[in-house]
Design a protein around this motif. Structure first.
Motif, PDB file in Angstrom:
ATOM      1  N   ILE A 188      64.487  29.275  59.429  1.00 32.92           N
ATOM      2  CA  ILE A 188      65.605  28.733  57.696  1.00 32.92           C
ATOM      3  C   ILE A 188      64.985  29.816  57.007  1.00 32.92           C
ATOM      4  O   ILE A 188      63.839  29.462  56.649  1.00 32.92           O
ATOM      5  CB  ILE A 188      65.780  26.933  57.539  1.00 32.92           C
ATOM      6  N   ALA A 189      65.786  30.652  56.642  1.00 30.88           N
ATOM      7  CA  ALA A 189      65.700  31.205  54.901  1.00 30.88           C
ATOM      8  C   ALA A 189      65.640  31.135  54.255  1.00 30.88           C
ATOM      9  O   ALA A 189      66.656  31.428  53.749  1.00 30.88           O
ATOM     10  CB  ALA A 189      65.373  32.572  55.484  1.00 30.88           C
ATOM     11  N   GLN A 190      64.997  30.880  52.906  1.00 32.35           N
ATOM     12  CA  GLN A 190      65.388  30.055  51.285  1.00 32.35           C
ATOM     13  C   GLN A 190      65.075  31.477  50.785  1.00 32.35           C
ATOM     14  O   GLN A 190      64.296  32.117  50.655  1.00 32.35           O
ATOM     15  CB  GLN A 190      64.827  29.250  50.905  1.00 32.35           C
ATOM     16  N   PHE A 191      66.635  31.550  49.980  1.00 34.07           N
ATOM     17  CA  PHE A 191      66.799  33.258  48.579  1.00 34.07           C
ATOM     18  C   PHE A 191      66.824  34.137  49.324  1.00 34.07           C
ATOM     19  O   PHE A 191      66.443  34.758  49.775  1.00 34.07           O
ATOM     20  CB  PHE A 191      65.220  32.549  48.212  1.00 34.07           C
ATOM     21  N   VAL A 192      68.301  33.520  50.192  1.00 33.77           N
ATOM     22  CA  VAL A 192      68.542  34.959  50.846  1.00 33.77           C
ATOM     23  C   VAL A 192      70.575  35.222  50.017  1.00 33.77           C
ATOM     24  O   VAL A 192      71.144  34.092  49.508  1.00 33.77           O
ATOM     25  CB  VAL A 192      69.185  34.785  52.037  1.00 33.77           C
TER      26      VAL A 192
ATOM     27  N   SER B 109      59.013  32.190  42.113  1.00 34.05           N
ATOM     28  CA  SER B 109      59.434  33.642  42.523  1.00 34.05           C
ATOM     29  C   SER B 109      60.292  33.292  42.829  1.00 34.05           C
ATOM     30  O   SER B 109      60.736  34.959  42.887  1.00 34.05           O
ATOM     31  CB  SER B 109      57.852  34.310  42.732  1.00 34.05           C
ATOM     32  N   ALA B 110      60.515  33.367  44.086  1.00 38.06           N
ATOM     33  CA  ALA B 110      61.013  34.022  45.829  1.00 38.06           C
ATOM     34  C   ALA B 110      63.032  33.630  45.071  1.00 38.06           C
ATOM     35  O   ALA B 110      63.430  34.307  45.360  1.00 38.06           O
ATOM     36  CB  ALA B 110      60.562  32.887  46.532  1.00 38.06           C
TER      37      ALA B 110
ATOM     38  N   TYR C  51      69.841  38.181  41.032  1.00 39.17           N
ATOM     39  CA  TYR C  51      70.207  39.200  40.975  1.00 39.17           C
ATOM     40  C   TYR C  51      71.151  39.948  42.443  1.00 39.17           C
ATOM     41  O   TYR C  51      71.242  41.435  42.249  1.00 39.17           O
ATOM     42  CB  TYR C  51      69.378  39.952  40.385  1.00 39.17           C
ATOM     43  N   GLY C  52      71.793  39.278  43.060  1.00 39.12           N
ATOM     44  CA  GLY C  52      71.963  39.444  43.993  1.00 39.12           C
ATOM     45  C   GLY C  52      70.962  40.632  44.788  1.00 39.12           C
ATOM     46  O   GLY C  52      71.529  41.078  46.093  1.00 39.12           O
ATOM     47  N   GLU C  53      69.481  39.724  45.059  1.00 40.40           N
ATOM     48  CA  GLU C  53      68.807  40.227  46.827  1.00 40.40           C
ATOM     49  C   GLU C  53      68.139  39.279  47.270  1.00 40.40           C
ATOM     50  O   GLU C  53      68.041  38.006  46.224  1.00 40.40           O
ATOM     51  CB  GLU C  53      67.639  41.751  45.481  1.00 40.40           C
ATOM     52  N   ALA C  54      67.860  39.778  47.620  1.00 37.22           N
ATOM     53  CA  ALA C  54      66.783  38.893  49.326  1.00 37.22           C
ATOM     54  C   ALA C  54      65.618  38.703  49.102  1.00 37.22           C
ATOM     55  O   ALA C  54      64.735  39.428  48.311  1.00 37.22           O
ATOM     56  CB  ALA C  54      66.633  38.536  49.920  1.00 37.22           C
ATOM     57  N   SER C  55      64.258  37.854  48.521  1.00 38.10           N
ATOM     58  CA  SER C  55      63.476  37.709  48.328  1.00 38.10           C
ATOM     59  C   SER C  55      62.512  38.598  49.384  1.00 38.10           C
ATOM     60  O   SER C  55      62.991  38.874  50.062  1.00 38.10           O
ATOM     61  CB  SER C  55      62.524  35.735  48.490  1.00 38.10           C
ATOM     62  N   ALA C  56      61.550  39.622  49.101  1.00 35.55           N
ATOM     63  CA  ALA C  56      60.742  40.275  50.034  1.00 35.55           C
ATOM     64  C   ALA C  56      59.298  39.254  50.752  1.00 35.55           C
ATOM     65  O   ALA C  56      59.427  39.393  51.169  1.00 35.55           O
ATOM     66  CB  ALA C  56      59.493  40.952  48.609  1.00 35.55           C
TER      67      ALA C  56
ATOM     68  N   ALA D 171      53.871  26.326  44.722  1.00 38.53           N
ATOM     69  CA  ALA D 171      55.292  26.149  44.219  1.00 38.53           C
ATOM     70  C   ALA D 171      55.243  27.298  43.923  1.00 38.53           C
ATOM     71  O   ALA D 171      56.717  27.059  43.291  1.00 38.53           O
ATOM     72  CB  ALA D 171      55.017  25.283  42.834  1.00 38.53           C
ATOM     73  N   THR D 172      54.351  26.869  42.842  1.00 35.52           N
ATOM     74  CA  THR D 172      54.932  29.283  41.510  1.00 35.52           C
ATOM     75  C   THR D 172      55.849  29.774  42.325  1.00 35.52           C
ATOM     76  O   THR D 172      56.078  30.965  42.542  1.00 35.52           O
ATOM     77  CB  THR D 172      53.456  29.577  41.282  1.00 35.52           C
ATOM     78  N   HIS D 173      54.975  30.249  44.251  1.00 29.81           N
ATOM     79  CA  HIS D 173      55.495  31.258  45.311  1.00 29.81           C
ATOM     80  C   HIS D 173      56.863  30.474  45.370  1.00 29.81           C
ATOM     81  O   HIS D 173      58.125  32.032  45.105  1.00 29.81           O
ATOM     82  CB  HIS D 173      54.806  30.910  46.128  1.00 29.81           C
ATOM     83  N   VAL D 174      57.607  29.771  45.007  1.00 33.81           N
ATOM     84  CA  VAL D 174      58.510  29.042  45.483  1.00 33.81           C
ATOM     85  C   VAL D 174      60.250  29.801  44.479  1.00 33.81           C
ATOM     86  O   VAL D 174      60.606  30.374  44.489  1.00 33.81           O
ATOM     87  CB  VAL D 174      58.746  27.693  46.119  1.00 33.81           C
TER      88      VAL D 174
END
Length: 511
Positions: free
Chosen positions: A389-393, A350-351, A357-362, A345-348
């Motif tokens: 499906i990629a979340q946080f883009v 952080s992602a 700030y207009g950036e995709a998660s690494a 859940a912490t990873h989610v």
């Protein structure tokens, strides 16, 4: 050229098709106008490459309303999939209903806690699900509104029937955040990560966001089963055609005709006029307003619609593979499951941070399915397709979606998958990436938001899409909103379409 119908539906997504089918099965002459060459909207199946097909965007059925299926005589064959929470150490976890175990079949230490938590959440979610099959209540509408208050009264009674302990728990968690709720009972690992990912999929929020429990419950409203539609979701189009709905694809509605505050039909971009006493739009609420013209809406409604939040954070990557990928720790049967890459859940949470700030998660949070393992008709010659499906883009990263930005995102998603599918890159023969910006261009969804608007507490129920326009009737007599920006919201439910059509009939517009 002029044709006359009882009702015209703008947009052939599953909600538009549902609304059209409900009306047609009640004897109305209905036409659906769709700008693309294919019906289905975000739920359509497309060719990835020659001899390889798959879902273009949405790939699973989570929340299909049984009342919708009954009302439109929907015949869709589905396969229930377990969820595999992928673990970096190879100790993947299988989640099937209330059952939790390691993918190798051994017992999981959190099995009992998970079962108790999920049963409790599904119980609460079913209470909220009662509100999905009717318009949200409104005290501003006299006796009609009071009749609808009965739904809230039943909800209140059912909450009380939970018993004192569960009632207190329901009221305690309903507006809280999923992160704290999950970690009260579970360790912060792949199980909590998978549930946290479900709480925020498609949303501009991390699991620590206020109200993320509500969105998790929303996903569990029909029991939480994960269903893969065999041969795609074309059953909605089939149901519409069986009901006698006329389809006009490759046609764009230029404007909705309004005379004396009454809908008269639509004008297409080629000048064709389609007359009707009712028009239902499955487009997002701001676009629906623009079609009729902002002058037909009061200033406050216009202001609220312009401020409706719809920041898409979800991208889609579709891959064609030369063979089934290796997945250490999973059996051949388990490879066909819903695969979640969310280590904790912490990873989610952080992602989500870079998107602000207009950036995709690494390290994006992923939901992946290989539908061709369940439905071999999708591929030929031993190939497979992966729908990811990629979340946080971000919808609009700094500098825009350049070729380099797109290539970098695709590589990030593939590299994240390759941790669990070694050698994946060497199997890829074709790939298609849809960023949130692409999704907006393709479907018209503002911000590329899958739900046409944030599923936040201030944009749900009586304030969805905005206060004063929450009961499908949309500013002008005969004009209705029937898409995901209407109550109850997104996912492949059909409920907004069904509810809008029934509300139109109840208000006597076509009598």
């Amino acid at each position: 050229m002029t044709d006359t119908y009882d009702a015209i539906v703008v947009g052939a997504g599953h909600n538009g098709l549902t609304a059209a089918t409900v009306l047609a099965r009640r004897g109305k002459r209905v036409c659906v106008v769709e700008k693309s060459g294919q019906a289905g909207g975000m739920a359509r199946t497309v060719d990835y490459a020659e001899g390889a097909r798959g879902p273009e965007i949405a790939h699973l059925l989570y929340n299909l309303s049984p009342k919708v299926a009954k009302d439109i005589a929907l015949r869709v064959e589905t396969r229930k999939l377990p969820t595999i929470a992928m673990s970096p150490d190879g100790k993947h976890v299988e989640m099937a209903g209330d059952t939790l175990r390691f993918a190798d079949g051994t017992a999981h230490p959190e099995a009992e806690a998970y079962a108790a938590l999920r049963k409790r959440l599904v119980k609460f979610a079913r209470l909220l699900g009662q509100l999905s099959d009717a318009p949200p209540p409104s005290l501003a509408e006299g006796l009609a509104g009071l009749r609808d208050i009965g739904g809230l009264a039943r909800l209140g009674l059912n909450v009380k029937r939970l018993g004192k302990q569960d009632m207190r728990e329901f009221l305690r968690i309903i507006l809280s955040n999923a992160y704290d709720l999950l970690l009260d009972d579970l360790a912060d690992g792949p199980v909590a990560g998978a549930l946290a990912a479900d709480a925020v999929r498609g949303c501009w929020s991390g699991p620590r966001g206020p109200g993320s429990v509500f969105t998790l419950l929303y996903r569990l409203g029909q029991g939480g089963d994960v269903l893969l539609p065999m041969r795609g979701m074309g059953a909605f189009e089939t149901a519409a055609k069986d009901a006698g709905v006329e389809m006009r694809t490759r046609s764009t509605v230029a404007s909705v005709m309004v005379e004396q505050d009454q809908v008269r039909g639509v004008t297409l971009d080629d000048g064709t006029i389609l007359q009707a006493a009712a028009v239902l739009s499955s487009l997002a609420a701001p676009l629906t307003m623009q079609l009729a013209g902002a002058r037909h809406f009061d200033i406050e409604a216009t202001r609220r619609l312009q401020r409706m939040r719809a920041k898409g954070t979800t991208a889609k990557l579709n891959l064609v593979l030369s063979a089934t990928p290796d997945m250490p720790g999973l059996s051949d049967a388990q490879k066909a499951a819903r695969l979640i890459v969310a280590p904790s859940a912490t990873h989610v949470e952080s992602a989500f941070n870079p998107v602000k700030y207009g950036e995709a998660s690494a390290a994006p949070v992923l939901e992946a399915v290989l539908p061709s393992l369940s439905d071999p008709s999708l591929c030929k010659d031993g190939r497979q397709v992966i729908s990811v499906i990629a979340q946080f883009v971000p919808h609009a990263p700094d500098g825009g979606w350049t070729a380099a930005q797109r290539d970098d995102l695709s590589k990030r998603i593939i590299q994240t998958l390759e941790v669990h599918m070694p050698g994946l890159q060497d199997l890829i023969t074709h790939s298609t990436l849809l960023t949130p910006d692409d999704i907006e261009t393709l479907t018209g969804a503002p911000g590329g938001h899958w739900h046409h608007g944030e599923l936040s507490i201030d944009q749900l129920l009586t304030v969805r899409p905005v206060n004063g326009l929450s009961r499908y009737s949309f500013g002008v007599r005969g004009y209705y909103l029937c898409g995901a920006s209407a109550h109850p919201g997104g996912d492949v439910t059909g409920s907004p379409g069904r509810n809008a059509a029934l509300q139109l009939l109840a208000e006597g517009v076509l009598s």
